[in-house]
Write a protein that holds these residues in place. Structure first.
Motif, short mmCIF file in Angstrom:
data_model
loop_
_atom_site.label_atom_id
_atom_site.label_comp_id
_atom_site.label_asym_id
_atom_site.label_seq_id
_atom_site.Cartn_x
_atom_site.Cartn_y
_atom_site.Cartn_z
N TYR A 32 64.10 41.65 130.30
CA TYR A 32 65.08 41.86 131.37
C TYR A 32 66.48 41.42 130.93
CZ TYR A 32 61.10 43.01 134.23
OH TYR A 32 59.97 43.61 134.71
N LEU A 33 66.53 40.40 130.10
CA LEU A 33 67.80 39.98 129.51
C LEU A 33 68.34 41.12 128.63
CD1 LEU A 33 69.98 37.85 128.80
CD2 LEU A 33 68.39 36.94 127.09
N ALA A 34 67.45 41.70 127.85
CA ALA A 34 67.84 42.82 126.98
C ALA A 34 68.36 44.00 127.81
CB ALA A 34 66.65 43.26 126.12
N GLN A 35 67.77 44.23 128.98
CA GLN A 35 68.23 45.32 129.85
C GLN A 35 69.68 45.08 130.28
OE1 GLN A 35 65.66 45.94 133.22
NE2 GLN A 35 63.91 46.54 131.95
N LEU A 36 70.01 43.84 130.63
CA LEU A 36 71.38 43.52 131.05
C LEU A 36 72.36 43.68 129.90
CD1 LEU A 36 70.93 40.43 133.43
CD2 LEU A 36 71.30 42.82 134.05
N VAL A 37 71.93 43.35 128.69
CA VAL A 37 72.80 43.52 127.51
C VAL A 37 73.00 45.01 127.23
CG1 VAL A 37 72.98 43.14 125.02
CG2 VAL A 37 72.18 41.29 126.50
N ASN A 38 71.90 45.78 127.26
CA ASN A 38 71.97 47.22 126.98
C ASN A 38 72.81 47.97 128.02
OD1 ASN A 38 70.43 46.91 124.68
ND2 ASN A 38 68.50 47.35 125.72
N SER A 39 72.79 47.49 129.27
CA SER A 39 73.56 48.15 130.33
C SER A 39 75.03 47.76 130.30
CB SER A 39 72.97 47.81 131.71
OG SER A 39 73.22 46.45 132.03
#
Length: 197
Positions: A32-39
């Motif tokens: 979920y942290l990766a999702q925030l970075v990717n977005s």
């Protein structure tokens, strides 16, 4: 509350900064942290440290987060305690002897080493100008440190700091002398204090 909402709460609570360790402690999967970075909501600013684009980056706080063993000391601590009006040209920290400080030095920070038994002597917490809490030494320990390293510090800074310390309402002269004995600067301190008191 879902994981993304939990992450947003952590970001808000930490004024735009998110640490991987906080994510793990909250039991949130790192995906979920990766999702925030990717977005694009977060960007990685250092290993294990992420920030929103509008977050105010506090370099003292980041240094503390990256290297939890550091304690801000010497002229940096003087500045934090308002015992000098000079902004530190470079941050100064103290670590225990044997600590690998290569990366800290490479980032432009001046590092002092001290025996492990004295590393936490006088350790306290202070606020940066951004309102974040960091480790530093109390006024008494800071005075002893600048006397120990007086040959490396501008004599005007040492003299001004001692004058300001003596005027402090919350000074602790007994503790100052106790620290001076432990850190072997008692004789030097007495010479300065005889002139000031």
């Amino acid at each position: 509350m879902n994981y993304i909402e939990q992450l947003n709460e952590l970001i808000k609570k930490n004024k735009g900064i998110l640490l991987t360790s906080d994510v793990t402690a909250a039991g949130i999967p790192r995906v979920y942290l990766a999702q925030l970075v990717n977005s694009g909501k977060l960007e990685r600013i250092a290993r294990g440290i992420y920030a929103t684009k509008d977050a105010l980056i506090d370099s003292m706080h980041l240094l503390q987060v990256k290297y939890p063993s550091v304690i801000f000391s010497h002229t940096t601590a003087l500045f934090l305690h308002e015992l000098t009006d000079r902004d530190p040209l470079q941050y100064e920290v103290t670590v225990p002897t044997g600590y690998n400080a290569t990366n800290i030095k490479n980032s432009g920070v001046k590092v002092y080493f001290i025996q492990r038994k004295y590393h936490e002597l006088g350790k306290t917490r202070a606020q940066t100008s951004f309102g974040r809490t960091i480790n530093t030494y109390n006024m008494e320990r800071t005075i002893c440190d600048i006397l120990r390293n007086r040959n490396e510090i501008d004599v005007a800074i040492v003299s001004d700091a001692l004058k300001r310390y003596v005027k402090q309402k919350n000074k602790n002269l007994h503790q100052l002398m106790e620290y001076a004995e432990n850190l072997r600067v008692a004789k030097i301190l007495r010479n300065y204090m005889e002139v000031l008191l």
